[in-house]
Write a protein that holds these residues in place. Sequence first.
Motif, short mmCIF file in Angstrom:
data_model
loop_
_atom_site.label_atom_id
_atom_site.label_comp_id
_atom_site.label_asym_id
_atom_site.label_seq_id
_atom_site.Cartn_x
_atom_site.Cartn_y
_atom_site.Cartn_z
N PRO A 34 0.79 -1.24 0.00
CA PRO A 34 0.00 0.00 0.00
C PRO A 34 0.82 1.30 0.00
O PRO A 34 0.41 2.28 -0.61
CB PRO A 34 -0.83 -0.12 1.29
CG PRO A 34 -0.96 -1.58 1.49
CD PRO A 34 0.32 -2.20 1.02
N ASP A 36 1.26 3.70 2.11
CA ASP A 36 0.41 4.84 2.49
C ASP A 36 1.20 6.11 2.73
O ASP A 36 0.69 7.22 2.50
CB ASP A 36 -0.41 4.49 3.73
CG ASP A 36 -1.47 3.44 3.45
OD1 ASP A 36 -1.82 3.27 2.27
OD2 ASP A 36 -1.95 2.80 4.40
N ARG A 39 1.60 7.99 -0.72
CA ARG A 39 0.46 8.20 -1.60
C ARG A 39 0.05 9.68 -1.61
O ARG A 39 0.05 10.33 -0.57
CB ARG A 39 -0.73 7.35 -1.16
CG ARG A 39 -0.54 5.85 -1.32
CD ARG A 39 -1.72 5.10 -0.72
NE ARG A 39 -2.96 5.42 -1.41
CZ ARG A 39 -3.47 4.71 -2.42
NH1 ARG A 39 -2.85 3.62 -2.82
NH2 ARG A 39 -4.60 5.07 -2.99
N SER A 42 -5.29 9.22 -0.08
CA SER A 42 -5.50 8.04 0.74
C SER A 42 -6.25 6.99 -0.07
O SER A 42 -6.92 7.30 -1.07
CB SER A 42 -6.29 8.39 2.00
OG SER A 42 -7.62 8.77 1.66
N ARG A 43 -6.19 5.74 0.37
CA ARG A 43 -6.93 4.68 -0.30
C ARG A 43 -8.44 4.92 -0.21
O ARG A 43 -9.20 4.56 -1.10
CB ARG A 43 -6.55 3.32 0.32
CG ARG A 43 -5.19 2.81 -0.15
CD ARG A 43 -4.81 1.51 0.52
NE ARG A 43 -4.46 1.72 1.91
CZ ARG A 43 -4.18 0.73 2.77
NH1 ARG A 43 -4.24 -0.51 2.36
NH2 ARG A 43 -3.85 1.00 4.01
N ASP A 245 -2.40 10.96 7.99
CA ASP A 245 -2.16 9.51 7.88
C ASP A 245 -0.75 9.19 7.42
O ASP A 245 -0.42 8.03 7.19
CB ASP A 245 -3.18 8.87 6.94
CG ASP A 245 -3.07 9.38 5.50
OD1 ASP A 245 -2.18 10.22 5.22
OD2 ASP A 245 -3.86 8.94 4.64
#
Length: 256
Positions: A34, A36, A39, A42-43, A245
């Motif tokens: 992922p 995170d 990124r 966010s997902r 995050d």
Amino acid sequence: MVFWEGYVSDEVMGTFAPIVLYWIYAGFYQLLPPLDNYRLHSRREEDEKNVVSLSAVVKGVLLQQLVQATVALLLLTSKANPSGTTVQPSILVQAFQIIIAMFVMDTWQYFVHRYMHQNKFLYRHIHSQHHRLVVPYAIGALYNHPLEGLLLDTFGGAISYLVSGMTSRTAIMFFCFAIVKTVDDHCGLWLPGNIFHMFFQNNTAYHDIHHQLQGLKYNYSQPFFSIWDKILGTHMPYNLVKRADGGFTAKALKKD
């Protein structure tokens, strides 16, 4: 001599190598964990904002690549030497041809891309398909309406090839580089050490701004430089802001 010589022609390699490379490079991004912390969205944002499924994106890309392969094979074989042998120019000449091709492709794509935003009919019925991916990801780099794929990417590639005067073998290098750069611009990740982020202002974050509401009429340039945006007043700078995050967000800066 190159490794494919004697097995497939430069024309066949120039047609299919960029397609294979697209799926290898985009697949690499898709299979990463992922990540995170790197990124740009966010997902959760990706799931909420994108309005097209991954399967539909894959089908759309495959359709565009079918058209690209057909045009590329016809174009490259029509320009092939009947004797089957091609004398490659010097490395310096090839580098110059690639630079010309980059500028031609950027110019074509900037003006066609910008017009597709300014013409309400074209945006609503054609270009808006690409913007269904509000949060871009690598496999969706070539997700377009088939007509846009033909006008923007296929014709742009053909014109850059013809104007630069490059051989089919040089075209392999150019189109493979262009496809990797395009995938990277849509990957949605700001990874440390990414060579494209070091050498190109037109990068993942730059194009991410264009996919957001505030940047929809800015940052049209693709896939290499941001020259035309800066000359014609459609350049929107950005800051990378750390999210709660752990990831980054590309925040558009106000235009003067």
